[in-house]
Design a protein around this motif. Sequence first.
Motif, PDB file in Angstrom:
ATOM      1  N   LYS A  75      33.715  45.032  31.887  1.00  0.00           N
ATOM      2  CA  LYS A  75      33.661  43.666  32.403  1.00  0.00           C
ATOM      3  C   LYS A  75      34.743  43.439  33.464  1.00  0.00           C
ATOM      4  O   LYS A  75      35.040  42.315  33.822  1.00  0.00           O
ATOM      5  N   PRO A  83      36.630  42.760  36.737  1.00  0.00           N
ATOM      6  CA  PRO A  83      36.195  42.125  37.979  1.00  0.00           C
ATOM      7  C   PRO A  83      36.386  43.033  39.200  1.00  0.00           C
ATOM      8  O   PRO A  83      35.552  43.064  40.094  1.00  0.00           O
ATOM      9  N   GLN A 117      41.907  47.362  36.621  1.00  0.00           N
ATOM     10  CA  GLN A 117      42.391  46.565  37.763  1.00  0.00           C
ATOM     11  C   GLN A 117      43.901  46.671  37.939  1.00  0.00           C
ATOM     12  O   GLN A 117      44.427  46.261  38.972  1.00  0.00           O
ATOM     13  N   ALA A 154      28.990  44.735  40.243  1.00  0.00           N
ATOM     14  CA  ALA A 154      29.332  44.594  38.814  1.00  0.00           C
ATOM     15  C   ALA A 154      28.227  45.170  37.935  1.00  0.00           C
ATOM     16  O   ALA A 154      28.499  45.676  36.831  1.00  0.00           O
TER      17      ALA A 154
END
Length: 342
Positions: free
Chosen positions: A114, A116, A222, A108
């Motif tokens: 940000k 995941p 994602q 990360a």
Amino acid sequence: MKKQIAMLPGDGIGPEVLEAAEAVIRALPELDFDLVEWPCGAGEYLKNGDPLPKATIEGCRAADAILLGAMGIPAVRWADGREMAPQIDLREIFGLYAGVRPTKLYNAAHSPLKAPVIDYVLVRESTEGLFSTRLRPRVMGADEVRDEMLVTRAGSERLFRFSFELATHRRNKLTLIDKANVLPSMAFFREVFDEIAKEYPQVETERVYVDAMALYLVQRPQSFDVMVTENMFGDILSDLAAATVGGMGMAPSADIGDDLAVFQPAHGSAPDIAGQGKANPVATILSVAMMLEWFGDVDSLNAAGRIRRAVELVMSDAANATGDLRGGLSTRELTAKIIGAL
Ligand code: ATP
């Protein structure tokens, strides 16, 4: 049987990152490879007047796969202003139509986002599209210059079948990136995609305009698994994608055709850091893993798994980083850590 790998170090940091690739290959005793080096690149043009000598093309043709470092020196250009780009010539000569650009976040701390999880693959068409007229002689002094976006049915069908097959080996989702709302060539690209999609009912599909995709890759990376797009759109978006996982030093790639493939880091020759021993070798080492997976035999697959696990382990510690990742390791030091974790 012993495999022959054509090694094309090229310019700038190319030789530095290929040295790392070679060290990793030599550290895997299950791999019985002949590594044969061939001259190529802008430096070779300065020496012998041709950035892609015939002997290099034939050496590549005879090899089982090609490992390429990086090509290009900004000051060495053709008379019309273009840089030497033998890596693009090779894609066209050998019909390497599927430019596979995986984007994966290993830590990360490497990402400005940000998100995941970032783990998707962009497939960039690599033999036509907006690059199709790049070699057409430019009329110097003219006040109008055109480049053409070429989309053929055959070129699109093979690209989409490759991408659907890849999706079936991942999470069964394929996103088409186009500009079908504005450009007729892209509307045709989408029509062919829709036809091929019928052959793969198990794969969920979506269609996104390229400008929106630039937004989504930052906002919600994602949500994507496999994506497929035109040559130039893929060129631009894959650099954006690399930025979300730590930069070009973390971006491997493969240019795959029906019989041959070139494996190389997605980055260029990085003249700003060349010769200083500080290039990030991870993109190139992951490109070696892609080559081994493409070979597909048991030994190669085992070796690829070992490389991937070693990179994951080493990069999970943010202190294991070259300067591009705000660390202090040299190319050789980071390579040694990965080899130590194999
Ligand atoms: P090309 O057009 O040939 O793809 P480019 O001119 O777009 O190349 P790169 O050579 O990829 O650009 O370099 C872009 C930036 O990324 C530079 O600041 C360079 O230093 C950095 N960079 C590229 N590769 C690496 C690497 N392996 N390690 C560290 N930094 C890198």
